[in-house]
Design an enzyme around this catalytic site. Structure first.
Site, PDB file in Angstrom:
ATOM      1  N   MET A 701     -41.185 -64.239  -6.368  1.00 35.84           N
ATOM      2  CA  MET A 701     -41.977 -65.877  -7.239  1.00 35.84           C
ATOM      3  C   MET A 701     -41.236 -66.844  -7.108  1.00 35.84           C
ATOM      4  O   MET A 701     -40.180 -67.350  -7.934  1.00 35.84           O
ATOM      5  CB  MET A 701     -42.388 -65.405  -8.641  1.00 35.84           C
ATOM      6  CG  MET A 701     -43.141 -66.674  -9.378  1.00 35.84           C
ATOM      7  SD  MET A 701     -44.880 -67.007  -8.057  1.00 35.84           S
ATOM      8  CE  MET A 701     -44.620 -68.509  -8.987  1.00 35.84           C
ATOM      9  N   ASP A 813     -37.560 -88.471 -25.662  1.00 32.21           N
ATOM     10  CA  ASP A 813     -37.795 -89.312 -24.515  1.00 32.21           C
ATOM     11  C   ASP A 813     -39.985 -89.837 -25.156  1.00 32.21           C
ATOM     12  O   ASP A 813     -40.440 -89.442 -24.141  1.00 32.21           O
ATOM     13  CB  ASP A 813     -38.275 -88.509 -23.194  1.00 32.21           C
ATOM     14  CG  ASP A 813     -39.162 -88.712 -22.093  1.00 32.21           C
ATOM     15  OD1 ASP A 813     -38.718 -90.125 -22.116  1.00 32.21           O
ATOM     16  OD2 ASP A 813     -39.318 -88.914 -20.954  1.00 32.21           O
TER      17      ASP A 813
END
Length: 964
Positions: A701, A813
């Site tokens: 994956m 942020d």
């Protein structure tokens, strides 16, 4: 034939149209041409239509009957054009203005006109008044205005002009009003601005002006009102300004001025208002300022002024406002200040004043607001401080006041806010709450009061915040009807030697914080606590409480912290606590709790310290419960049990060896692990990885194509997946930080549900909130209440991260795109801490192991301050509907009145005084949060307290900010 008839009919209509057009007077024709250029979405100019048929009688002008048009007595000449406040937009070319040679007044204010100001306006030589305020005219100011020789008023307030100030306006000998404030003019004030002959009003504030203030402004002998602040000048206040003999109003606030106050300002004998706050002024206040007898408002706050308050201020009999807060002043408050008959507001907090307040303070004045907090005052509260019955804020915290409170405070029915914390007041609390019908905030903590909480506290129907904590000799009981106060949000009475039982919670619809720890309370916790649906924190530690922990506490929807430690509670921990989505801490240590700790991971994350001191309590994170070991029978089967255990051990060893060989052969990279936090069902790593792509093998994956994507888990739950890459050596410290984020739960934070990782990658799984983010919806039309809800929600989320997480977690942020909405449009902070994960991976952010050196704390502190700064910017962005972004610096260079008027307009609050007041206070929080010096910014606790003071909220906190 039909075709011929049709053509004849059209020709007839055309000829009639030509006749009508030819009959239009030039004024009406020009105005219709102007209308065709404008965007009129609100149909404000619908009546600008031609009448049906013929010339106007007697040569009159059609347009004289139109809205906004003024004509002479004979209606033959247009003399005035007023398009103000008509919601018009577009670019004006100016080609029509050559017709209006007799125009006296032109008003284009309060619209949305853009582009350059048409220079053709300056050909209107008869103009006496030109107003273009509150538009968006842009570019350099055009030349030619000196040709409008009769101009008396030029108002260009709040546009988007750039470049230098126009020097030409100084040639207008008849100009009385010049307003160029609130644009983007830059460079110095031209020295020629000192040559106006008739000017009375000069407003240049809120631009990008720099350089020294020209001393030539002192030549303006006719100016009565001058505002030139909210710019960034160099140097000091020119002493020549003392020659402006007619000056009544002087505002040079927020202008980066340095140096001392010139004593020559005392020559301004007509001066009424002086605003010089938020500069870098130094030195002493000249005693000569006491000679300015008409002075009503003096604000020198937020400077670096030193020395005492001049004794000469006792002569300022008209003084209403004296604001010297946030300086470096010392000495005592002159007795003469108490004799000022007009004094309403005295703000001198955050200085180094000492001594006693004048004994007669309030006896001869109409005091409304007194704030002397954070000084070194001693003595008692002046007995007549509320004798005029107008005092609504009395703020005295963080001094050395002592003695008993004046009984006169009980009769101060106007009082709304009373803050006396952190002093040495003693004696009984004489407040009669039945007389204080309007009081909403009372803080008497950290004093030496005795005699208990006043029994009539339940009569204070508007009380929201009450704090009496750390009065160790207070005694008494919690009055019976306390919880029935309809607006009470915070009740704090820890360390007060209070005894008796906790009163029943018959009604507690608004309370969010109850602090009664470290007292002598006994009895049980009333089951009626289930009525407290907004309760977030309850501290009952270190009392003599007993009985079972009520099941009702476990189902409170927003309860985050419950501290029952050091009591005599018995029985088990209610199992329903395990299904709480809000609980962060349950501390039951040092009681007689029995049974097992609920198995949910939530409890293991609390640590053993929350459960120790209960000899009969077991389960993680304490010792395993006996039943979990004795799974193979009784004593009679003991030998068989050990044989079976030994066999099982051998099997496990062999299996582990095989897996270990496979592990080292294949490497750790392909081996995925899953960590689930409270709220995510027990999925495996393979379940999560398959949700990205059902066709790919989990061993091969790859990361999702984007750094964030949606994924649907096996039960149908949709999550947001965020990918981060890490180095193997950083895996431990980064996973530890992710775990801290996962355990941080608050209704205004997006939930981190779990993370799936291997040696090189991690996928963080968050709640998926489909209602978009704040940046996308910034320009969406919202009422003020909705905006306020968003601002407070953001503040609550940040406050939780900064003050309720240990150690604090900076967001890192904070911006509008990282604020997402749930189905109820409640804001949630997203991306919190992600910036630091990236920095941790690079090794550029100090880890928890450096806490002993102080490096971690100092770094975190700076980041917390940056969160506060970004929060202030988001407030401005919300208030302006996204028109001002990254505005932390620019808002300090604009006059507050400019910003406020723009914001009022954006929020349609021009006719709503109550909304205007709330917006004003919210904007003040933004100003505080975006101060350039980090140490000057409030904590998120204080910011939230300021915001929560506007309307009843479900959270309230103590504050050390002056002026509250």
């Amino acid at each position: 034939m039909e075709i011929f008839q049709c053509l004849s009919y059209n020709l007839l209509l055309a000829s009639m149209f030509i006749f009508v057009v030819s009959a239009i007077d030039p004024f009406s024709e020009a105005l219709l041409s102007l209308k065709s250029e404008l965007v009129d979405d609100y149909h404000s100019l619908n009546d600008w239509l031609l009448p049906s048929g013929g010339n106007a009688p007697g040569g009159e002008v059609y347009a004289c009957s139109w809205s906004g048009i003024t004509c002479n007595k004979n209606s033959t000449i247009v003399t005035g054009l007023d398009l103000s406040m008509k919601n018009l937009a577009g670019v004006i070319t100016g080609k029509q203005f050559n017709v209006f040679t007799d125009l006296v007044n032109l008003n284009l204010s309060h619209n949305f006109f853009s582009g350059p100001l048409p220079v053709e306006i300056f050909n209107l030589t008869s103009l006496r008044s030109l107003a273009i305020r509150r538009n968006n005219f842009s570019g350099h100011f055009p030349r030619g205005i000196s040709g409008v020789r009769n101009l008396g008023l030029f108002d260009a307030f709040s546009n988007s002009f750039s470049g230098p100030l126009p020097i030409e306006v100084s040639q207008l000998d008849n100009l009385k009003v010049l307003n160029l404030a609130g644009s983007y003019f830059k460079g110095p004030i031209p020295s020629e601005y000192g040559s106006f002959k008739s000017l009375e009003f000069l407003h240049l504030a809120g631009n990008l002006l720099s350089g020294n203030i020209p001393p030539e402004l002192g030549n303006l002998k006719t100016v009565t009102h001058m505002e030139i602040g909210y710019n960034t000048y160099q140097g000091s206040i020119p002493w020549e300004l003392g020659n402006m003999s007619e000056l009544q109003y002087l505002d040079i606030a927020g202008a980066n001025l340095s140096g001392p106050l010139p004593k020559q300002l005392s020559n301004l004998t007509k001066l009424q208002s002086v605003f010089l706050f938020r500069n870098q002024l130094t030195g002493l206040i000249p005693w000569e300022l006491g000679r300015i007898m008409p002075l009503t408002d003096l604000d020198l706050s937020d400077n670096q002024i030193s020395g005492p308050i001049p004794e000469s201020f006792a002569e300022l009999k008209n003084l209403r406002l004296l604001s010297l807060m946030y300086n470096e002043m010392n000495g005592t408050v002159p007795e003469g200040i108490a004799e000022l008959p007009s004094l309403e507001t005295l703000l001198i907090w955050n200085n180094f004043f000492s001594g006693s307040l004048p004994h007669s303070l309030g006896r001869n004045s109409k005091l409304k607001w007194v704030d002397v907090s954070t000084n070194n005052f001693i003595g008692s509260i002046p007995p007549d401080i509320c004798s005029e019955g107008m005092l609504f804020k009395l703020i005295l915290f963080s001094n050395q006041f002592s003695g008993s409170l004046s009984p006169s405070l009980s009769n101060c029915s106007s009082l709304v806010r009373l803050r006396l914390e952190d002093n040495s007041f003693s004696g009984e609390i004489p407040l009669k709450f039945s007389h204080l019908s309007g009081i909403s905030y009372v803080d008497l903590s950290r004093n030496k009061f005795t005699g208990g909480i006043p029994a009539d506290i339940s009569q204070a129907s508007k009380l929201e915040y009450f704090n009496i904590s750390n009065n160790q000799g207070l005694g008494g009981i919690v009055p019976a009807e306390t919880w029935s106060l309809p607006h009470l949000q915070n009740f704090s009475a820890s360390s007060c030697s209070i005894s008796g039982n906790i009163p029943p919670f018959q009604s507690c619809k608004s309370i969010s914080v109850i602090e009664l720890n470290m007292n002598n309370l006994s009895g049980t916790v009333p089951k009626s606590v289930s009525n407290c649906q907004l309760l977030e924190r309850m501290h009952l530690a270190n009392n003599n409480l007993s009985g079972h922990i009520p099941e009702e506490l476990a189902i409170l929807p927003v309860l985050g912290v419950l501290d029952l430690s050091h009591n005599s509670f018995n029985g088990p921990i209610p199992v329903r606590f395990g299904s709480s989505t809000s609980l962060l801490l349950l501390n039951v240590s040092f009681n007689d709790i029995t049974g097992s700790i609920p198995s949910e991971k939530l409890f293991r994350s609390m640590g053993s310290s929350a459960f120790v001191g209960n000899p009969q309590l077991c389960g993680a994170p304490l010792r395993p419960c006996p039943g979990s070991i004795a799974i193979l029978g009784s004593k009679g089967t003991g030998k068989l049990t050990w044989v079976l255990l030994l066999c099982a051990g051998v099997v496990i060893f062999i299996a582990a060896s095989v897996l270990g060989i496979i592990y080292f052969q294949r490497g750790f990279k392909g081996q995925w692990k899953m960590v689930s936090f409270h709220g995510l069902p027990r999925f495996t790593a393979n379940d999560v990885l398959r949700s990205f792509s059902s066709t790919e093998s989990t061993e091969t994956m790859q990361a999702p194509s984007a750094s964030a994507c949606k994924a649907v888990l096996p039960t149908g739950i949709t999550v947001l997946v965020r990918k981060i890459e890490w180095e193997a050596k950083r895996m431990s410290v980064m996973s530890e930080f992710i775990t801290r984020m996962g355990n941080a739960r608050h209704k205004n934070l997006i939930r981190l549900l779990g993370f799936c990782y291997n040696k090189h990658l991690a996928y963080l799984l968050y709640d998926y909130l489909p209602n978009g983010n704040l940046a996308e919806k910034m320009r969406m039309k919202r009422d003020w209440a909705s905006k306020y809800k968003i601002i407070v929600g953001i503040a609550k989320g940040l406050c939780f991260l900064h003050h309720d997480c240990y150690p604090a977690i900076p967001h890192g942020d904070l911006k509008s795109s990282n604020i997402v909405f749930d189905e109820n449009m409640e804001p949630h902070l997203a991306e919190l801490g992600f910036k630091y994960l990236v920095q941790l991976n690079k090794g550029s952010f100090p880890t928890a192991s450096k806490k002993e050196t102080g490096e971690f704390n100092n770094t975190i502190k700076e980041e917390l301050y940056m969160d506060v700064y970004n929060f202030g910017e988001i407030i401005v962005e919300i208030l302006t509907n996204g028109k001002l972004t990254d505005a932390g610096t620019s808002i300090h260079s604009k006059p507050r009145e400019v910003l406020l008027r723009e914001i009022y307009n954006e929020n349609e609050a021009d006719s709503k005084p109550s909304v205007q007041e709330e917006i004003k206070l919210v904007l003040e929080v933004a100003f505080l949060c975006t101060r350039s010096r980090t140490s000057d910014r409030p904590s998120m606790e204080d910011a939230l307290k300021l915001l929560s003071g506007l309307k009843p909220q479900d959270n309230d906190r103590t504050s050390k900010a002056g002026g509250l």
